[in-house]
Scaffold this active site. Structure first.
Site, PDB file in Angstrom:
ATOM      1  N   GLY A 134      92.824 -42.721  48.969  1.00  0.00           N
ATOM      2  CA  GLY A 134      94.352 -42.850  48.964  1.00  0.00           C
ATOM      3  C   GLY A 134      94.991 -43.912  49.511  1.00  0.00           C
ATOM      4  O   GLY A 134      94.157 -44.828  50.035  1.00  0.00           O
ATOM      5  N   GLN A 181     101.150 -49.706  52.890  1.00  0.00           N
ATOM      6  CA  GLN A 181     100.310 -50.101  53.022  1.00  0.00           C
ATOM      7  C   GLN A 181     100.250 -51.577  52.313  1.00  0.00           C
ATOM      8  O   GLN A 181      99.461 -52.448  52.778  1.00  0.00           O
ATOM      9  CB  GLN A 181      98.834 -49.435  52.899  1.00  0.00           C
ATOM     10  CG  GLN A 181      98.938 -48.202  53.790  1.00  0.00           C
ATOM     11  CD  GLN A 181      97.623 -47.480  53.602  1.00  0.00           C
ATOM     12  OE1 GLN A 181      97.596 -46.514  52.644  1.00  0.00           O
ATOM     13  NE2 GLN A 181      96.560 -47.752  54.047  1.00  0.00           N
ATOM     14  N   CYS A 210      91.186 -45.098  57.908  1.00  0.00           N
ATOM     15  CA  CYS A 210      92.375 -45.966  57.093  1.00  0.00           C
ATOM     16  C   CYS A 210      91.932 -47.064  56.960  1.00  0.00           C
ATOM     17  O   CYS A 210      91.578 -47.967  57.454  1.00  0.00           O
ATOM     18  CB  CYS A 210      93.583 -45.779  58.149  1.00  0.00           C
ATOM     19  SG  CYS A 210      95.209 -46.336  57.195  1.00  0.00           S
ATOM     20  N   LEU A 211      92.555 -47.474  55.290  1.00  0.00           N
ATOM     21  CA  LEU A 211      92.190 -48.855  54.715  1.00  0.00           C
ATOM     22  C   LEU A 211      93.012 -49.888  55.663  1.00  0.00           C
ATOM     23  O   LEU A 211      92.643 -51.001  55.564  1.00  0.00           O
ATOM     24  CB  LEU A 211      92.622 -48.965  53.301  1.00  0.00           C
ATOM     25  CG  LEU A 211      91.971 -48.176  52.302  1.00  0.00           C
ATOM     26  CD1 LEU A 211      92.329 -48.358  51.068  1.00  0.00           C
ATOM     27  CD2 LEU A 211      90.316 -48.558  52.421  1.00  0.00           C
ATOM     28  N   HIS A 226      97.786 -37.615  55.472  1.00  0.00           N
ATOM     29  CA  HIS A 226      97.702 -38.975  56.084  1.00  0.00           C
ATOM     30  C   HIS A 226      98.511 -40.105  55.285  1.00  0.00           C
ATOM     31  O   HIS A 226      99.269 -41.034  55.972  1.00  0.00           O
ATOM     32  CB  HIS A 226      96.262 -39.298  55.947  1.00  0.00           C
ATOM     33  CG  HIS A 226      95.836 -40.686  56.191  1.00  0.00           C
ATOM     34  ND1 HIS A 226      95.053 -41.016  57.203  1.00  0.00           N
ATOM     35  CD2 HIS A 226      96.155 -41.692  55.467  1.00  0.00           C
ATOM     36  CE1 HIS A 226      94.982 -42.433  57.273  1.00  0.00           C
ATOM     37  NE2 HIS A 226      95.531 -42.961  56.309  1.00  0.00           N
ATOM     38  N   GLU A 227      98.805 -39.749  53.986  1.00  0.00           N
ATOM     39  CA  GLU A 227      99.729 -40.666  53.105  1.00  0.00           C
ATOM     40  C   GLU A 227     101.024 -40.761  53.134  1.00  0.00           C
ATOM     41  O   GLU A 227     101.829 -41.635  53.402  1.00  0.00           O
ATOM     42  CB  GLU A 227      99.379 -40.389  51.746  1.00  0.00           C
ATOM     43  CG  GLU A 227      97.729 -40.683  51.106  1.00  0.00           C
ATOM     44  CD  GLU A 227      96.962 -41.999  51.849  1.00  0.00           C
ATOM     45  OE1 GLU A 227      97.802 -42.775  51.955  1.00  0.00           O
ATOM     46  OE2 GLU A 227      95.914 -42.034  51.890  1.00  0.00           O
ATOM     47  N   HIS A 271     102.117 -42.409  56.409  1.00  0.00           N
ATOM     48  CA  HIS A 271     102.289 -43.929  56.164  1.00  0.00           C
ATOM     49  C   HIS A 271     103.822 -44.164  55.842  1.00  0.00           C
ATOM     50  O   HIS A 271     104.479 -45.114  56.040  1.00  0.00           O
ATOM     51  CB  HIS A 271     101.432 -44.216  55.032  1.00  0.00           C
ATOM     52  CG  HIS A 271     100.180 -44.783  55.517  1.00  0.00           C
ATOM     53  ND1 HIS A 271      99.694 -45.866  56.448  1.00  0.00           N
ATOM     54  CD2 HIS A 271      98.578 -44.414  55.073  1.00  0.00           C
ATOM     55  CE1 HIS A 271      98.448 -45.882  56.516  1.00  0.00           C
ATOM     56  NE2 HIS A 271      97.833 -45.188  55.812  1.00  0.00           N
TER      57      HIS A 271
HETATM   58  O1  GNR Z   1      90.059 -43.964  52.124  1.00  0.00           O
HETATM   59  C1  GNR Z   1      90.623 -43.195  53.245  1.00  0.00           C
HETATM   60  N1  GNR Z   1      89.786 -42.237  53.541  1.00  0.00           N
HETATM   61  C2  GNR Z   1      90.177 -41.294  54.675  1.00  0.00           C
HETATM   62  C3  GNR Z   1      89.394 -40.578  55.120  1.00  0.00           C
HETATM   63  C4  GNR Z   1      89.753 -39.393  55.901  1.00  0.00           C
HETATM   64  C5  GNR Z   1      91.057 -39.239  56.176  1.00  0.00           C
HETATM   65  C6  GNR Z   1      92.125 -40.043  55.567  1.00  0.00           C
HETATM   66  C7  GNR Z   1      91.590 -41.002  54.604  1.00  0.00           C
HETATM   67  S1  GNR Z   1      92.705 -41.774  53.813  1.00  0.00           S
HETATM   68  C8  GNR Z   1      91.793 -43.605  53.431  1.00  0.00           C
HETATM   69  C9  GNR Z   1      92.825 -44.385  52.753  1.00  0.00           C
HETATM   70  C10 GNR Z   1      94.095 -44.797  53.327  1.00  0.00           C
HETATM   71  O2  GNR Z   1      93.936 -45.591  54.524  1.00  0.00           O
HETATM   72  N2  GNR Z   1      94.982 -44.199  53.022  1.00  0.00           N
HETATM   73  O3  GNR Z   1      96.144 -44.352  53.758  1.00  0.00           O
HETATM   74 NI    NI Z   2      95.806 -44.785  55.803  1.00  0.00          NI
END
Ligand code: GNR
Ligand code: NI
Length: 168
Positions: A46, A51, A92-93, A134-135, A138
């Site tokens: 995601g 980001q 999270c990236l 999660h997204e 952000h």
């Molecule tokens: O790549 C991602 N893996 C992930 C693993 C577990 C829960 C959420 C994520 S999202 C993350 C990519 C990211 O940072 N998206 O905002």
């Molecule tokens: Ni993230």
């Protein structure tokens, strides 16, 4: 297409609240294309526009094994269908190398606009429900480290700041 730079915690720009997209134009579609390329290259499942320092309500997700099922979320909202909390080890990236357990409602209904600007809805549970929440965090300037203890969060901040200094 272009690969975009991903902001990393504790960059204050990750705390901005994204604004709704007024119309899904070609420039929004170009952003979506660039975000997909950026997400697939890392790889990630995601990516929120926040980001990549674009403060508009745009998200891309692909939880498939082979990067074959891109999901585009423009102006997304969700409602909780099952309030039962489900734990997941999130990454999270924007917080590379760190994983922490986060609890979130296990089932949701998403509403969003797609690549063509058409509205759609879908019900999600499991990893997709985790990723959507999660997204959408952000887009509100929120990160998974906000759910863990201040001690753990500060340790992660210190380690990433050190890594950033060494990179500079
Ligand atoms: O790549 C991602 N893996 C992930 C693993 C577990 C829960 C959420 C994520 S999202 C993350 C990519 C990211 O940072 N998206 O905002
Ligand atoms: Ni993230």
């Amino acid at each position: 297409m272009a690969k975009l730079e991903i902001l990393e915690f504790p960059d204050p720009r990750l705390r901005e609240v994204a604004k709704p997209v007024a119309t899904v134009t070609d420039s929004v579609r170009t952003l979506v294309d660039d975000m997909l390329e950026t997400m697939y290259a890392r790889p990630g499942i995601g990516l929120a526009a926040t980001q990549v320092n674009v403060h508009q309500r745009v998200v891309v997700i692909d939880i498939s094994e082979d990067q074959s099922e891109p999901l585009i979320l423009i102006n997304p909202t969700f409602e909780v269908l099952d309030h039962q909390l489900h734990e997941y080890d999130e990454g999270c990236l924007s917080i590379p190398g760190f994983y922490e357990t986060v609890s979130r409602p296990r089932q949701i209904r998403l509403k969003a606009l797609d690549y063509q600007g058409e509205s759609y809805a879908l019900e999600a549970e499991g990893l997709l429900a985790v990723c959507i929440q999660h997204e959408l965090d952000h887009l509100e300037g929120k990160l998974f480290v906000d759910y863990i203890s201040p001690l753990k969060r500060n340790r992660i901040r210190t380690k990433l700041e050190k890594a950033h200094r060494q990179r500079a």
